[in-house]
Write a protein that holds these residues in place. Structure first.
Motif, short mmCIF file in Angstrom:
data_model
loop_
_atom_site.label_atom_id
_atom_site.label_comp_id
_atom_site.label_asym_id
_atom_site.label_seq_id
_atom_site.Cartn_x
_atom_site.Cartn_y
_atom_site.Cartn_z
N ALA A 138 16.26 31.20 -6.26
CA ALA A 138 16.62 30.43 -5.08
C ALA A 138 15.94 29.07 -5.08
CB ALA A 138 16.23 31.20 -3.81
N HIS A 139 14.77 28.98 -5.67
CA HIS A 139 14.07 27.70 -5.73
C HIS A 139 14.52 26.86 -6.92
CE1 HIS A 139 11.26 28.14 -2.44
NE2 HIS A 139 11.15 29.42 -2.78
N GLU A 140 14.77 27.50 -8.06
CA GLU A 140 15.10 26.74 -9.27
C GLU A 140 16.57 26.34 -9.34
OE1 GLU A 140 13.79 28.83 -12.70
OE2 GLU A 140 11.67 28.72 -12.14
N SER A 141 17.47 27.23 -8.95
CA SER A 141 18.90 26.90 -8.97
C SER A 141 19.56 27.46 -7.71
CB SER A 141 19.57 27.46 -10.23
OG SER A 141 19.33 28.85 -10.31
N PRO A 142 19.40 26.75 -6.59
CA PRO A 142 19.90 27.27 -5.32
C PRO A 142 21.42 27.37 -5.24
CG PRO A 142 19.04 25.06 -5.04
CD PRO A 142 18.70 25.48 -6.43
N VAL A 143 22.13 26.51 -5.94
CA VAL A 143 23.59 26.54 -5.87
C VAL A 143 24.12 27.85 -6.45
CG1 VAL A 143 25.69 25.44 -6.70
CG2 VAL A 143 23.77 24.04 -5.95
N ILE A 144 23.62 28.23 -7.60
CA ILE A 144 24.06 29.47 -8.23
C ILE A 144 23.62 30.67 -7.40
CG2 ILE A 144 23.84 30.91 -10.28
CD1 ILE A 144 23.48 28.28 -11.87
N PHE A 145 22.39 30.64 -6.90
CA PHE A 145 21.88 31.75 -6.10
C PHE A 145 22.72 31.97 -4.86
CE2 PHE A 145 19.20 33.11 -2.54
CZ PHE A 145 18.84 34.37 -2.99
N PHE A 146 22.96 30.91 -4.08
CA PHE A 146 23.69 31.08 -2.83
C PHE A 146 25.18 31.36 -3.07
CE2 PHE A 146 19.93 28.96 -1.06
CZ PHE A 146 19.61 29.92 -0.11
N SER A 147 25.74 30.90 -4.17
CA SER A 147 27.12 31.26 -4.47
C SER A 147 27.22 32.75 -4.80
CB SER A 147 27.67 30.41 -5.61
OG SER A 147 26.98 30.68 -6.81
N CYS A 148 26.21 33.30 -5.45
CA CYS A 148 26.20 34.75 -5.70
C CYS A 148 26.01 35.53 -4.40
CB CYS A 148 25.10 35.09 -6.69
SG CYS A 148 25.42 34.49 -8.35
N VAL A 149 25.18 35.02 -3.50
CA VAL A 149 24.98 35.68 -2.21
C VAL A 149 26.28 35.69 -1.42
CG1 VAL A 149 23.82 35.48 0.02
CG2 VAL A 149 22.52 35.22 -2.09
N LEU A 150 26.97 34.56 -1.35
CA LEU A 150 28.24 34.50 -0.63
C LEU A 150 29.30 35.38 -1.30
CD1 LEU A 150 28.48 30.73 0.29
CD2 LEU A 150 28.03 32.66 1.81
N GLY A 151 29.28 35.45 -2.62
CA GLY A 151 30.21 36.31 -3.33
C GLY A 151 29.96 37.78 -3.05
N ALA A 152 28.71 38.15 -2.82
CA ALA A 152 28.39 39.54 -2.50
C ALA A 152 28.72 39.87 -1.05
CB ALA A 152 26.92 39.80 -2.77
N ILE A 153 28.65 38.88 -0.17
CA ILE A 153 28.94 39.11 1.25
C ILE A 153 30.44 39.28 1.49
CG2 ILE A 153 28.88 37.99 3.51
CD1 ILE A 153 26.19 36.85 2.76
N GLY A 154 31.28 38.65 0.69
CA GLY A 154 32.73 38.70 0.88
C GLY A 154 33.32 40.09 0.97
N PRO A 155 33.09 40.97 -0.01
CA PRO A 155 33.64 42.32 0.09
C PRO A 155 33.09 43.12 1.28
CG PRO A 155 33.04 41.85 -2.17
CD PRO A 155 32.53 40.72 -1.34
N LEU A 156 31.86 42.86 1.66
CA LEU A 156 31.30 43.54 2.84
C LEU A 156 32.02 43.12 4.11
CD1 LEU A 156 27.50 43.36 2.01
CD2 LEU A 156 29.02 45.32 1.81
N MET A 157 32.42 41.86 4.17
CA MET A 157 33.12 41.37 5.37
C MET A 157 34.51 42.00 5.50
SD MET A 157 32.00 37.39 5.51
CE MET A 157 32.89 37.11 7.01
N VAL A 158 35.14 42.34 4.38
CA VAL A 158 36.44 42.99 4.44
C VAL A 158 36.34 44.34 5.15
CG1 VAL A 158 38.22 44.06 2.99
CG2 VAL A 158 37.30 41.83 2.38
N ILE A 159 35.22 45.00 4.99
CA ILE A 159 35.02 46.31 5.61
C ILE A 159 34.55 46.19 7.06
CG2 ILE A 159 33.67 48.44 5.45
CD1 ILE A 159 33.56 47.90 2.41
N THR A 160 33.71 45.20 7.36
CA THR A 160 33.07 45.16 8.67
C THR A 160 33.79 44.31 9.71
OG1 THR A 160 31.67 43.34 7.93
CG2 THR A 160 30.79 45.56 7.70
#
Length: 77
Positions: A19-41
């Motif tokens: 998150a400190h060294e490459s925040p763009v890649i980190f947060f894109s992975c976080v948003l990518g993981a949240i997407g399928p969860l939102m389909v369910i919730t």
């Protein structure tokens, strides 16, 4: 007990470093993981808040329930 939690602690440290060294890649992975969860919730939450789906758009013209009359009048002789 510490050996059981060691992989989770190391994973947390790795994610924190990323998150400190490459925040763009980190947060894109976080948003990518949240997407399928939102389909369910999200759909149950929307219905509990009173959301109703819109009425579907008609795809055909409704015909009246009566016999058809022959057209008479302007140039219909």
């Amino acid at each position: 007990m510490a050996s059981i939690l060691s992989p989770f602690r190391q994973t947390y440290r790795y994610l924190q470093r990323q998150a400190h060294e490459s925040p763009v890649i980190f947060f894109s992975c976080v948003l990518g993981a949240i997407g399928p969860l939102m389909v369910i919730t999200v759909p149950p939450i929307r219905t509990s808040l009173g959301w109703k789906p819109a009425e579907s758009i008609p795809t055909t013209y409704p015909l009246p329930n009566r016999p058809r009359r022959p057209v008479q009048g302007y140039e219909d002789e």
